[in-house]
Design a protein around this motif. Structure first.
Motif, PDB file in Angstrom:
ATOM      1  N   CYS A  41       0.832  -1.206   0.000  1.00 32.43           N
ATOM      2  CA  CYS A  41       0.000   0.000   0.000  1.00 32.43           C
ATOM      3  C   CYS A  41       0.867   1.258   0.000  1.00 32.43           C
ATOM      4  N   GLN A  42       1.988   1.202   0.719  1.00 31.28           N
ATOM      5  CA  GLN A  42       2.904   2.334   0.727  1.00 31.28           C
ATOM      6  C   GLN A  42       3.493   2.567  -0.659  1.00 31.28           C
ATOM      7  N   TYR A  43       3.877   1.476  -1.343  1.00 27.51           N
ATOM      8  CA  TYR A  43       4.404   1.606  -2.694  1.00 27.51           C
ATOM      9  C   TYR A  43       3.395   2.289  -3.618  1.00 27.51           C
ATOM     10  N   HIS A  44       2.129   2.009  -3.386  1.00 24.50           N
ATOM     11  CA  HIS A  44       1.087   2.559  -4.256  1.00 24.50           C
ATOM     12  C   HIS A  44       0.459   3.836  -3.712  1.00 24.50           C
ATOM     13  N   GLY A 315       4.391  -0.317  -8.357  1.00 20.90           N
ATOM     14  CA  GLY A 315       4.208   0.779  -7.418  1.00 20.90           C
ATOM     15  C   GLY A 315       3.727   2.030  -8.114  1.00 20.90           C
ATOM     16  N   VAL A 316       3.534   3.112  -7.328  1.00 17.15           N
ATOM     17  CA  VAL A 316       2.815   4.278  -7.828  1.00 17.15           C
ATOM     18  C   VAL A 316       3.446   4.891  -9.080  1.00 17.15           C
ATOM     19  N   PHE A 317       4.786   4.903  -9.170  1.00 17.93           N
ATOM     20  CA  PHE A 317       5.439   5.418 -10.374  1.00 17.93           C
ATOM     21  C   PHE A 317       6.476   4.440 -10.908  1.00 17.93           C
ATOM     22  N   GLY A 318       6.198   3.136 -10.720  1.00 14.13           N
ATOM     23  CA  GLY A 318       7.119   2.136 -11.225  1.00 14.13           C
ATOM     24  C   GLY A 318       8.458   2.146 -10.524  1.00 14.13           C
ATOM     25  N   ASP A 319       8.471   2.583  -9.249  1.00  9.36           N
ATOM     26  CA  ASP A 319       9.740   2.718  -8.546  1.00  9.36           C
ATOM     27  C   ASP A 319       9.870   1.750  -7.377  1.00  9.36           C
ATOM     28  N   SER A 320       9.268   0.564  -7.513  1.00  9.44           N
ATOM     29  CA  SER A 320       9.321  -0.412  -6.427  1.00  9.44           C
ATOM     30  C   SER A 320      10.737  -0.953  -6.208  1.00  9.44           C
TER      31      SER A 320
END
Length: 417
Positions: A41-44, A315-320
């Motif tokens: 959830c934090q990633y997103h 993730g939210v901007f592909g930065d996982s």
């Protein structure tokens, strides 16, 4: 619990949040799985929304009370911080209006306003589009109000986008002269789809403030293409899909769907866009009828399953992970080569030796001294090797594997041949 099952739980919680409901999970989620759920959830950037829906369900008893309180404090901080950023932005926006400027707000606060609890949908920054002839005055007012440039070394007049941070505050503003970086070989052409955009603006009232924003057709197209741009890089997350399908439902009757479809077709993004709405229907209760979506859209064959898997992983901007972020060199190269009628192959060279245009983002001196590109490459490789030793999730071989997989995904959705 398998990864897909945990992702399913996250999506179920999102649906419940939107409807003002709580999940009713009796059991079957271990403490470690709760930790992983909240980490995702934090990633997103959807932790407050998911926590609101899951807190108090019977299965939550498996999560240690001490950790429950830690997550709760984290959620409260995020919501309070977002509330403060919103107030700071609205105050500053009022000053810009009083100065006779016409700043146009996109995404951010406009999207948050569609949610049941707006400050639960967190934003990292506010994006403001300003007519080029008003940029200098807008820049001066931001500085006078205590904002500072994130990169003081840049010439704001020469940039298409300038970042500002509030000194001693929380606000972060991205000031745009254009919606997409016009110097990008992969997606600079998208700006042409918004010709005349300043002549079609509408106003939205948020907390008593009248805010200029894009006309609904332009705004939905922009939300789709903003996700498209990030997809060409290293990806985007489920929050962006929520924004798109919620916007479509809320303003569908005022949207020229055929115009959006024509625009998407002109850049080979129509299957990608249809896949977004397929995800919306299957996972987020998107209602095409409520959105007044015509048959021309429903007739497009697009299965969003693989796109969903990619965005949940990214993730939210592909930065996982750094490996995934670095894989963008491969995907952007593939798109650029496709536009030239060539076929690009994913390789270590694309990861470590991007073209000068890409390198200028991190090494601004290349704009004035392009002959220093080899030196910039050497500096980049040195930094890359240090990060690889110091930080997990950053591996050149893994970047290539991710890049190859995502290039295949672009072919599946007919973005490239």
């Amino acid at each position: 619990m398998e990864r897909n099952a945990l992702n399913g739980k996250m999506l179920e919680a999102l649906r419940c949040f939107r409807n003002g409901e709580k999940v009713n999970w009796e059991s079957g989620i271990s403490a470690e799985e709760w930790r992983e759920l909240f980490r995702r959830c934090q990633y997103h950037q959807i932790l407050p929304m998911v926590y609101d829906a899951v807190y108090g369900c019977p299965a939550f008893a498996a999560f240690p009370q001490q950790e429950v309180q830690a997550v709760k404090r984290q959620v409260i901080r995020q919501v309070m911080l977002q509330s403060r950023k919103t107030e700071e932005f609205l105050f500053l926006y009022g000053k810009l209006l009083e100065s006779g400027l016409k700043p146009v707000v996109v995404k951010g606060i406009i999207c948050r306003n569609m949610y049941r609890e707006p400050d639960f949908r967190c934003s990292g920054d506010e994006d403001v589009l300003i007519p080029a002839d008003q940029f200098g005055r807008c820049h001066d007012i931001l500085l006078q109000d205590g904002m500072g440039m994130a990169d003081p070394g840049k010439d704001p007049e020469a940039e298409g986008e300038v970042s500002y941070y509030k000194k001693g505050g929380t606000l972060h503003i991205e000031l745009h002269k254009e919606l997409f970086a016009s110097d990008s070989k992969a997606y600079g052409e998208l700006n042409r789809l918004f010709d005349g955009v300043f002549e079609r603006l509408v106003r939205e009232e948020i907390r008593g403030v009248q805010i200029w924003t894009l006309a609904h057709t332009d705004h939905l197209l922009y939300l789709i293409l903003h996700a498209f741009k990030h997809f060409l890089h290293s990806g985007f997350g489920i929050r962006q899909v929520c924004d798109i399908v919620y916007y479509a439902e809320m303003y569908g009757k005022d949207i020229d769907w055929e115009s959006i479809l024509e625009s998407c077709r002109s850049i080979r993004a129509e299957v990608f866009a249809a896949a977004l709405f397929d995800i919306g229907k299957k996972e987020l209760e998107f209602d095409p009828e409520k959105a007044c979506c015509p048959d021309s859209w429903s007739s497009l064959e697009a299965d969003g399953a693989e796109l969903l898997e990619d965005l949940l992983d990214g993730g939210v901007f592909g930065d996982s992970s750094l490996s995934r972020k670095h894989s963008s060199n491969i995907t952007l190269q593939a798109v650029t080569e496709d536009k030239k009628g060539k076929k690009a192959g994913a390789s270590l060279l694309h990861t470590l030796f991007p073209d000068r245009q890409y390198m200028e983002r991190s090494y601004a001196y290349l704009k004035d001294h392009p002959f220093l590109l080899p030196a910039a490459w050497a500096a980049r490789i040195g930094k890359y090797l240090k990060e690889t030793k110091r930080i997990g999730g950053n591996d050149a071989r893994e970047s290539i594997e991710i890049g190859n997989r995502r290039v295949d995904l672009m072919k599946k959705y007919k973005i490239i041949r």
